[in-house]
Motif scaffolding. Structure first.
Motif, PDB file in Angstrom:
ATOM      1  N   SER A  58       0.825  -1.210   0.000  1.00 39.28           N
ATOM      2  CA  SER A  58       0.000   0.000   0.000  1.00 39.28           C
ATOM      3  C   SER A  58       0.857   1.257   0.000  1.00 39.28           C
ATOM      4  CB  SER A  58      -0.931   0.007   1.218  1.00 39.28           C
ATOM      5  OG  SER A  58      -1.846  -1.054   1.149  1.00 39.28           O
ATOM      6  N   LYS A  61       2.426   1.768  -3.479  1.00 37.92           N
ATOM      7  CA  LYS A  61       1.443   2.282  -4.438  1.00 37.92           C
ATOM      8  C   LYS A  61       1.151   3.757  -4.184  1.00 37.92           C
ATOM      9  CE  LYS A  61      -0.960  -2.009  -5.472  1.00 37.92           C
ATOM     10  NZ  LYS A  61      -2.192  -2.789  -5.329  1.00 37.92           N
ATOM     11  N   GLU A  62       0.998   4.104  -2.911  1.00 36.80           N
ATOM     12  CA  GLU A  62       0.657   5.483  -2.548  1.00 36.80           C
ATOM     13  C   GLU A  62       1.718   6.478  -3.007  1.00 36.80           C
ATOM     14  OE1 GLU A  62      -1.476   8.650  -1.287  1.00 36.80           O
ATOM     15  OE2 GLU A  62      -2.186   6.574  -1.314  1.00 36.80           O
TER      16      GLU A  62
END
Length: 122
Positions: A58, A61-62
């Motif tokens: 996560s 991706k962020e």
């Protein structure tokens, strides 16, 4: 047969890299596939590694860094390294304070590729 082949990969990695103490393969949701562990509870290790992998994916991706390859955690007593094995599995390796991380990464890449083929045949 797949679990035996996975276990063989884990044992070979321990023999190839000085300082590796434990290793396991799990699904990305934390279910244990196979383990080569001593005192560590493999089912707990699998669940914690999946949580670390999910959080790190996560984060990657962020910030737009692309596909996650591995997560390295350094503790007072050693290292925890989690490798993504495609999208559905992971390899977690524990090592002592003397573990050569660069050598582990070098030896683990082909292991991850072979695990991917064993666990997700095309």
């Amino acid at each position: 047969m797949t679990n035996e082949a996975v276990l063989t990969e884990l044992q070979a990695l321990r023999e190839q890299v000085t300082g590796v103490s434990d290793a396991a393969v799990a699904s990305s949701d934390g279910l244990l596939v196979a383990s080569d562990t001593g005192e560590v509870r493999p089912d707990v290790l699998a669940a914690l590694a999946a949580a670390a992998l999910g959080l790190s994916k996560s984060a990657g991706k962020e910030v737009g860094m692309g596909e996650l390859r591995e997560v390295t955690i350094r503790c007072a007593g050693g290292h925890i390294v989690v490798y993504a094995v495609r999208d559905k599995n992971l390899l977690v390796v524990l090592g002592d304070e003397g573990l050569d991380i660069a050598h582990l990464h070098l030896q683990s890449r082909p292991v991850v590729d072979r695990l991917a083929k064993l666990l997700n045949p095309a």
